[in-house]
Motif scaffolding. Structure first.
Motif, PDB file in Angstrom:
ATOM      1  N   TRP A 289     -71.685   6.688  30.989  1.00 56.85           N
ATOM      2  CA  TRP A 289     -72.820   7.107  30.167  1.00 56.85           C
ATOM      3  C   TRP A 289     -73.921   7.613  31.081  1.00 56.85           C
TER       4      TRP A 289
ATOM      5  N   ASN B 184     -74.325   1.994  25.833  1.00 54.03           N
ATOM      6  CA  ASN B 184     -72.952   2.160  25.362  1.00 54.03           C
ATOM      7  C   ASN B 184     -72.106   0.914  25.605  1.00 54.03           C
ATOM      8  N   CYS B 185     -72.166   0.374  26.841  1.00 55.91           N
ATOM      9  CA  CYS B 185     -71.272  -0.745  27.167  1.00 55.91           C
ATOM     10  C   CYS B 185     -72.012  -1.958  27.730  1.00 55.91           C
TER      11      CYS B 185
ATOM     12  N   CYS C 247     -68.953   2.976  32.437  1.00 57.82           N
ATOM     13  CA  CYS C 247     -68.361   3.830  31.402  1.00 57.82           C
ATOM     14  C   CYS C 247     -68.743   5.303  31.554  1.00 57.82           C
TER      15      CYS C 247
ATOM     16  N   GLY D 185     -73.315  -2.171  30.623  1.00 57.87           N
ATOM     17  CA  GLY D 185     -73.134  -2.238  32.081  1.00 57.87           C
ATOM     18  C   GLY D 185     -74.425  -1.933  32.825  1.00 57.87           C
TER      19      GLY D 185
ATOM     20  N   CYS E 171     -74.373   5.038  34.104  1.00 62.13           N
ATOM     21  CA  CYS E 171     -73.628   3.779  34.026  1.00 62.13           C
ATOM     22  C   CYS E 171     -72.350   3.949  34.832  1.00 62.13           C
TER      23      CYS E 171
HETATM   24 ZN   LIG Z   1     -71.802   1.996  30.142  1.00 62.73          ZN
END
Ligand SMILES: [Zn+2]
Ligand SMILES: [Zn+2]
Length: 145
Positions: A14, A132-133, A12, A135, A9
């Motif tokens: 990840w 996680n985000c 972030c 994205g 990602c």
């Molecule tokens: Zn992310």
């Protein structure tokens, strides 16, 4: 040389990595011999190795990703092919004894392990976005040794 795919990602950081195949240290590694001789990889392999001429024994270890037979979680492990004297090669699997997701053994009946559909998993991840985000995920291929 082994190969792998990582999904990253860019928002972030990840990342998830999947490595496959054999590297520089994957052939006739003394630790693999020990794992077999100690019975860690099963009684069958231990018995086959027992009494064999060490010069006629060769091991090849490969990184592999398995799928938990209970819940489908991906489990990282190794596949070891043992060439013992003139016998047919024996394939052995080594991975965590408990699944991190369901807490059960990832092995099916009779100690069977199923290789995971990693490319399908990666495609789903990329489609869904970062866990996680949310994205956008980018996919990279790499080689290792
Ligand atoms: Zn992310
Ligand atoms: Zn599981």
């Amino acid at each position: 040389m082994g190969r792998g795919t990582s999904v990253v990602c860019e928002k972030c950081g990840w990342e998830e990595q999947f490595s496959f195949g054999s590297g520089f240290l994957s052939f006739d590694n003394p630790e693999d011999f020990e794992d077999i001789a100690s019975g860690k990889l099963g009684e069958l392999a231990k018995r086959a190795l027992d009494g064999a001429n060490p010069e006629l024994v060769h091991l090849r270890s490969e990184l592999e990703t398995f799928s938990c037979m209970g819940c489908g979680e991906l489990i990282r492990g190794r596949k070891i092919t043992a060439y013992i004297e003139d016998d047919l090669p024996i394939t052995l699997y080594d991975c965590d004894k408990t699944c991190p997701k369901c807490g059960e053994s990832p092995l099916g009946p009779g100690g069977v392990l199923r290789p995971a559909d990693v490319s399908g998993h990666i495609e789903r991840l990329v489609k869904q976005g970062c866990p996680n985000c949310g994205g956008e995920l980018k996919k990279y291929s790499y080689f290792w040794d």
